[in-house]
Design a protein around this motif. Sequence first.
Motif, PDB file in Angstrom:
ATOM      1  N   SER A 219       0.881  -1.350  -0.193  1.00 47.92           N
ATOM      2  CA  SER A 219      -0.140  -0.036  -0.212  1.00 47.92           C
ATOM      3  C   SER A 219       0.982   1.178   0.023  1.00 47.92           C
ATOM      4  CB  SER A 219      -0.785   0.040   1.168  1.00 47.92           C
ATOM      5  OG  SER A 219      -0.045  -0.224   2.325  1.00 47.92           O
ATOM      6  N   ILE A 220       1.974   1.211   0.424  1.00 43.17           N
ATOM      7  CA  ILE A 220       2.956   2.462   0.712  1.00 43.17           C
ATOM      8  C   ILE A 220       3.430   2.511  -0.665  1.00 43.17           C
ATOM      9  CG2 ILE A 220       5.030   3.317   1.544  1.00 43.17           C
ATOM     10  CD1 ILE A 220       4.120   2.075   4.446  1.00 43.17           C
ATOM     11  N   SER A 221       3.852   1.582  -1.480  1.00 47.42           N
ATOM     12  CA  SER A 221       4.323   1.410  -2.560  1.00 47.42           C
ATOM     13  C   SER A 221       3.368   1.952  -3.677  1.00 47.42           C
ATOM     14  CB  SER A 221       4.927   0.052  -3.259  1.00 47.42           C
ATOM     15  OG  SER A 221       5.990  -0.454  -2.443  1.00 47.42           O
ATOM     16  N   PHE A 222       2.197   1.555  -3.483  1.00 48.75           N
ATOM     17  CA  PHE A 222       1.179   1.910  -4.354  1.00 48.75           C
ATOM     18  C   PHE A 222       0.909   3.744  -4.155  1.00 48.75           C
ATOM     19  CE2 PHE A 222      -3.482   3.129  -5.327  1.00 48.75           C
ATOM     20  CZ  PHE A 222      -3.573   2.723  -6.752  1.00 48.75           C
TER      21      PHE A 222
ATOM     22  N   ARG B 297       3.250  11.765  11.434  1.00 52.31           N
ATOM     23  CA  ARG B 297       4.496  11.142  12.273  1.00 52.31           C
ATOM     24  C   ARG B 297       4.137  10.605  13.401  1.00 52.31           C
ATOM     25  NH1 ARG B 297       4.694  16.265  13.863  1.00 52.31           N
ATOM     26  NH2 ARG B 297       5.722  16.807  15.675  1.00 52.31           N
ATOM     27  N   TYR B 298       3.052  10.813  14.260  1.00 51.93           N
ATOM     28  CA  TYR B 298       2.580  10.458  15.344  1.00 51.93           C
ATOM     29  C   TYR B 298       1.836   9.167  15.263  1.00 51.93           C
ATOM     30  CZ  TYR B 298       3.529  15.252  17.104  1.00 51.93           C
ATOM     31  OH  TYR B 298       4.069  16.437  17.548  1.00 51.93           O
ATOM     32  N   VAL B 299       1.450   8.726  14.253  1.00 54.34           N
ATOM     33  CA  VAL B 299       0.753   7.337  13.889  1.00 54.34           C
ATOM     34  C   VAL B 299       1.926   6.594  13.295  1.00 54.34           C
ATOM     35  CG1 VAL B 299      -1.069   6.120  12.926  1.00 54.34           C
ATOM     36  CG2 VAL B 299      -1.081   8.665  13.697  1.00 54.34           C
ATOM     37  N   THR B 300       1.920   5.304  13.807  1.00 49.99           N
ATOM     38  CA  THR B 300       2.749   4.254  13.147  1.00 49.99           C
ATOM     39  C   THR B 300       2.043   2.886  12.816  1.00 49.99           C
ATOM     40  OG1 THR B 300       2.893   2.970  15.327  1.00 49.99           O
ATOM     41  CG2 THR B 300       4.539   4.679  15.077  1.00 49.99           C
ATOM     42  N   SER B 301       2.508   2.404  11.745  1.00 45.22           N
ATOM     43  CA  SER B 301       1.882   1.523  10.972  1.00 45.22           C
ATOM     44  C   SER B 301       1.923   0.313  11.814  1.00 45.22           C
ATOM     45  CB  SER B 301       2.678   1.000   9.461  1.00 45.22           C
ATOM     46  OG  SER B 301       4.117   0.622   9.931  1.00 45.22           O
TER      47      SER B 301
ATOM     48  N   GLY C 256       5.731  -0.705  12.000  1.00 42.97           N
ATOM     49  CA  GLY C 256       6.210   0.401  13.036  1.00 42.97           C
ATOM     50  C   GLY C 256       6.830   1.592  12.531  1.00 42.97           C
ATOM     51  N   LEU C 257       6.474   1.714  11.136  1.00 39.90           N
ATOM     52  CA  LEU C 257       6.804   3.088  10.433  1.00 39.90           C
ATOM     53  C   LEU C 257       6.034   4.114  10.921  1.00 39.90           C
ATOM     54  CD1 LEU C 257       7.916   1.570   6.711  1.00 39.90           C
ATOM     55  CD2 LEU C 257       9.485   2.339   8.763  1.00 39.90           C
ATOM     56  N   PRO C 258       6.414   5.289  10.855  1.00 40.99           N
ATOM     57  CA  PRO C 258       5.594   6.504  11.058  1.00 40.99           C
ATOM     58  C   PRO C 258       4.852   6.654   9.720  1.00 40.99           C
ATOM     59  CG  PRO C 258       7.981   7.251  11.307  1.00 40.99           C
ATOM     60  CD  PRO C 258       7.905   5.590  10.866  1.00 40.99           C
ATOM     61  N   MET C 259       3.329   6.936   9.801  1.00 39.54           N
ATOM     62  CA  MET C 259       2.433   7.039   8.674  1.00 39.54           C
ATOM     63  C   MET C 259       3.062   8.137   7.880  1.00 39.54           C
ATOM     64  SD  MET C 259       1.437   4.094   8.567  1.00 39.54           S
ATOM     65  CE  MET C 259      -0.164   4.260   7.526  1.00 39.54           C
TER      66      MET C 259
END
Length: 158
Positions: free
Chosen positions: A70-73, A135-139, A143-146
Motif C-alpha cells: 500500500s505504501i508503494s502504491f 508522524r505520530y501514527v505508526t503502521s 512500525g514506521l511513522p505513517m
Amino acid sequence: MQPIDIESGAELALGGIEATTEPKRAEPWMRPIEILAAGLLVVMICMVLANVFFRYVLAKPLIWGDEVASISFIWMAMLGAALAVDRHEHMRLTVVPPLLPEKLARIVEVAGQVMVCILLLRLLPVAVEYAYEERYVTSPALGLPMSWRASAIPVGSG
C-alpha cells in the motif's frame, strides 16, 4: 472512413484526443522519477504476488506485506500523476477545445494548466501539514511513522 497515414503523423479524429504520433516524453530531469515509479510498481507487484503465495500456498501470511504494497502504491500513484502532468497527459476535458477556434482553444488549454498549478500550490501546504501530523501514527506491522505514506502527497504535488 478515410485511411490514416501513420508516417505523416496524422491525427485520429476521435474527439481530438487520440493521435498516432509517438507518446510524449517526460522532461530529462523527470527521468529519475520515472525510474523510481517503475521500481515501485515492481515492488508492489512482487509484494502482492508474495502475499498471495505465502497466504494461500504456505498458509503463513506476510503480515507486513500489505503495508509495503500500500505504501508503494500511494507513492507510485503520486509520482505517476506528477509524470502525467509533466507530459501533459493528465486527465482533462478534451471534448470542448477541438470545437473552439484554434486561438481560443489554446487560451482554454493554458487557463486549464494555470488552474491545475493554482490547485496544487493551494493543496501543498495542507498536504505538508497532513504528512507532518501523521508522524505520530505508526503502521501496525512495520512500525514506521505513517508520515512515510502521507509524504507522498506533498512530494507528488510539488
